[in-house]
Design an enzyme around this catalytic site. Structure first.
Site, mmCIF file in Angstrom:
data_model
loop_
_atom_site.group_PDB
_atom_site.id
_atom_site.type_symbol
_atom_site.label_atom_id
_atom_site.label_comp_id
_atom_site.label_asym_id
_atom_site.label_seq_id
_atom_site.Cartn_x
_atom_site.Cartn_y
_atom_site.Cartn_z
ATOM 1 N N HIS A 132 0.841 -1.199 0.000
ATOM 2 C CA HIS A 132 0.000 0.000 0.000
ATOM 3 C C HIS A 132 0.877 1.250 0.000
ATOM 4 O O HIS A 132 2.065 1.193 0.330
ATOM 5 C CB HIS A 132 -0.912 0.030 1.231
ATOM 6 C CG HIS A 132 -2.088 -0.895 1.115
ATOM 7 N ND1 HIS A 132 -1.989 -2.241 1.405
ATOM 8 C CD2 HIS A 132 -3.371 -0.688 0.722
ATOM 9 C CE1 HIS A 132 -3.170 -2.808 1.204
ATOM 10 N NE2 HIS A 132 -4.026 -1.893 0.789
ATOM 11 N N LYS A 136 -0.538 4.837 4.563
ATOM 12 C CA LYS A 136 -1.415 3.883 5.269
ATOM 13 C C LYS A 136 -0.940 3.702 6.707
ATOM 14 O O LYS A 136 0.250 3.525 6.964
ATOM 15 C CB LYS A 136 -1.451 2.536 4.534
ATOM 16 C CG LYS A 136 -2.447 1.565 5.159
ATOM 17 C CD LYS A 136 -2.792 0.413 4.253
ATOM 18 C CE LYS A 136 -3.693 -0.612 4.946
ATOM 19 N NZ LYS A 136 -4.981 -0.040 5.369
HETATM 20 P P1 NAD Z 1 -7.206 9.183 5.018
HETATM 21 O O1 NAD Z 1 -6.215 9.357 6.117
HETATM 22 O O2 NAD Z 1 -6.932 9.762 3.671
HETATM 23 O O3 NAD Z 1 -8.632 9.768 5.479
HETATM 24 C C1 NAD Z 1 -9.164 9.566 6.750
HETATM 25 C C2 NAD Z 1 -10.060 10.758 7.061
HETATM 26 O O4 NAD Z 1 -10.707 10.507 8.315
HETATM 27 C C3 NAD Z 1 -9.271 12.075 7.211
HETATM 28 O O5 NAD Z 1 -9.901 13.121 6.490
HETATM 29 C C4 NAD Z 1 -9.311 12.329 8.720
HETATM 30 O O6 NAD Z 1 -9.292 13.709 9.048
HETATM 31 C C5 NAD Z 1 -10.638 11.681 9.090
HETATM 32 N N1 NAD Z 1 -10.754 11.378 10.516
HETATM 33 C C6 NAD Z 1 -9.781 10.995 11.391
HETATM 34 N N2 NAD Z 1 -10.300 10.874 12.629
HETATM 35 C C7 NAD Z 1 -11.610 11.183 12.521
HETATM 36 C C8 NAD Z 1 -12.663 11.269 13.456
HETATM 37 N N3 NAD Z 1 -12.453 11.036 14.767
HETATM 38 N N4 NAD Z 1 -13.900 11.615 13.018
HETATM 39 C C9 NAD Z 1 -14.118 11.897 11.707
HETATM 40 N N5 NAD Z 1 -13.156 11.844 10.770
HETATM 41 C C10 NAD Z 1 -11.910 11.494 11.182
HETATM 42 O O7 NAD Z 1 -7.435 7.622 4.906
HETATM 43 P P2 NAD Z 1 -8.118 6.804 3.703
HETATM 44 O O8 NAD Z 1 -7.048 6.322 2.769
HETATM 45 O O9 NAD Z 1 -9.276 7.561 3.157
HETATM 46 O O10 NAD Z 1 -8.630 5.512 4.487
HETATM 47 C C11 NAD Z 1 -9.564 5.638 5.537
HETATM 48 C C12 NAD Z 1 -9.784 4.264 6.164
HETATM 49 O O11 NAD Z 1 -10.409 3.411 5.205
HETATM 50 C C13 NAD Z 1 -8.497 3.562 6.595
HETATM 51 O O12 NAD Z 1 -8.766 2.834 7.786
HETATM 52 C C14 NAD Z 1 -8.217 2.608 5.445
HETATM 53 O O13 NAD Z 1 -7.467 1.487 5.822
HETATM 54 C C15 NAD Z 1 -9.631 2.219 5.069
HETATM 55 N N6 NAD Z 1 -9.806 1.733 3.696
HETATM 56 C C16 NAD Z 1 -10.692 0.730 3.543
HETATM 57 C C17 NAD Z 1 -10.991 0.255 2.287
HETATM 58 C C18 NAD Z 1 -12.042 -0.804 2.144
HETATM 59 O O14 NAD Z 1 -12.380 -1.199 1.002
HETATM 60 N N7 NAD Z 1 -12.610 -1.277 3.267
HETATM 61 C C19 NAD Z 1 -10.364 0.791 1.154
HETATM 62 C C20 NAD Z 1 -9.451 1.839 1.337
HETATM 63 C C21 NAD Z 1 -9.187 2.306 2.620
#
Ligand code: NAD
Length: 244
Positions: A132, A136
């Site tokens: 990744h 991440k």
């Molecule tokens: P990212 O860091 O780009 O975005 C996360 C967002 O959440 C940020 O804008 C951050 O400010 C916000 N955030 C943090 N704490 C928060 C809170 N307490 N309340 C509200 N918002 C909050 O990360 P990303 O790449 O968008 O990934 C987000 C999550 O999704 C990760 O856990 C990642 O592993 C997961 N993910 C899952 C899949 C899937 O298919 N299930 C795919 C991609 C990513």
């Protein structure tokens, strides 16, 4: 059907991909929440909440959904056992789709891995490798964890059979060991490979995601599936959404 979504983590990479994919998927972001917002202010106006934020945020959102009778899609990964238990408690009141990966291809990879692990015995060494992007936060990925769980379940193996990375004098590889390896770098959206290596042959099952829209479209499909009919409280996987 037009589905109204409360999106938690809206400023993140996945949040932005979901907002972009929403109109073509018949969904509308009725509330965009991130750090500093209070989802309690807008939960009543949505049909489904979708969480792609940070592991610490999910239990409180799940509790809010349970209190307000709103279904939830969880994409966030890396929860601690305590956080998982809190979320599971909420699933007694509302339906939750909870998947470490919402792409169709990875859910098919899960199926293919299950078939391979049921046919290939311990003479086939299993190594799970994921890569990744450098931002991440958790490792190994939720998808790699799921693949490991699938192999363990098919082989009747427990966590004691799993090795996370190797270094130094690791010694010879014992039969039945399951290796899990996390690579981090660049802007890689998400690669997963399950290797079954025996004397004389090797099977590799691989999936590579090139665009976050595949996860976004899958998560929105899960939201529509939850909104479409009266699902009973409980935890559902993406397999149920995709394959019935
Ligand atoms: P990212 O860091 O780009 O975005 C996360 C967002 O959440 C940020 O804008 C951050 O400010 C916000 N955030 C943090 N704490 C928060 C809170 N307490 N309340 C509200 N918002 C909050 O990360 P990303 O790449 O968008 O990934 C987000 C999550 O999704 C990760 O856990 C990642 O592993 C997961 N993910 C899952 C899949 C899937 O298919 N299930 C795919 C991609 C990513």
């Amino acid at each position: 059907m037009h589905v109204k979504i409360l999106l938690n983590g809206s400023n993140g990479r996945m949040g932005r991909a979901i907002a972009e994919a929403a109109p073509a998927c018949g969904c509308e972001i009725s509330a965009a929440c991130d750090v500093g917002s209070n989802p309690a202010d807008c939960i009543s106006d949505c049909d489904v909440a979708v969480d792609f934020s940070f592991r610490e945020a999910t239990p409180a959102l799940a509790e809010l959904c349970a209190k307000n009778g709103k279904p939830l899609v969880i994409g966030t990964t890396g929860h601690t056992p305590e956080q998982r238990a809190q979320i599971l408690e909420c699933a007694k009141s509302v339906p939750i789709v909870w998947a470490g990966n919402y792409s169709l291809g990875v859910n098919l990879l899960n199926r293919l891995t299950k078939i391979a692990a049921s046919i290939l015995d311990n003479s086939y060494d299993v190594e799970i490798v994921e890569m990744h992007h450098r931002h991440k936060k958790d490792a190994p990925s939720g998808t790699a964890q799921k693949l490991k769980e699938i192999v363990c379940a098919e082989r009747g193996a427990g966590e004691e059979s799993v090795v996370y990375g190797r270094h130094g004098q690791a010694g010879e590889r014992p039969a039945g060991e399951i290796g899990v390896h996390a690579l981090r770098g660049g802007s890689v959206v998400g690669d997963h490979t399950v290797v079954f290596a025996a004397d004389g042959e090797r099977l590799e099952l691989s999936h590579k995601a090139a665009d976050r829209k595949v996860f976004a479209q899958g998560a929105l499909r899960a939201a529509k599936w939850l909104a479409a009919s009266d699902r009973k409280p409980g935890v559902y996987g993406m397999e149920e959404v995709l394959f019935g």
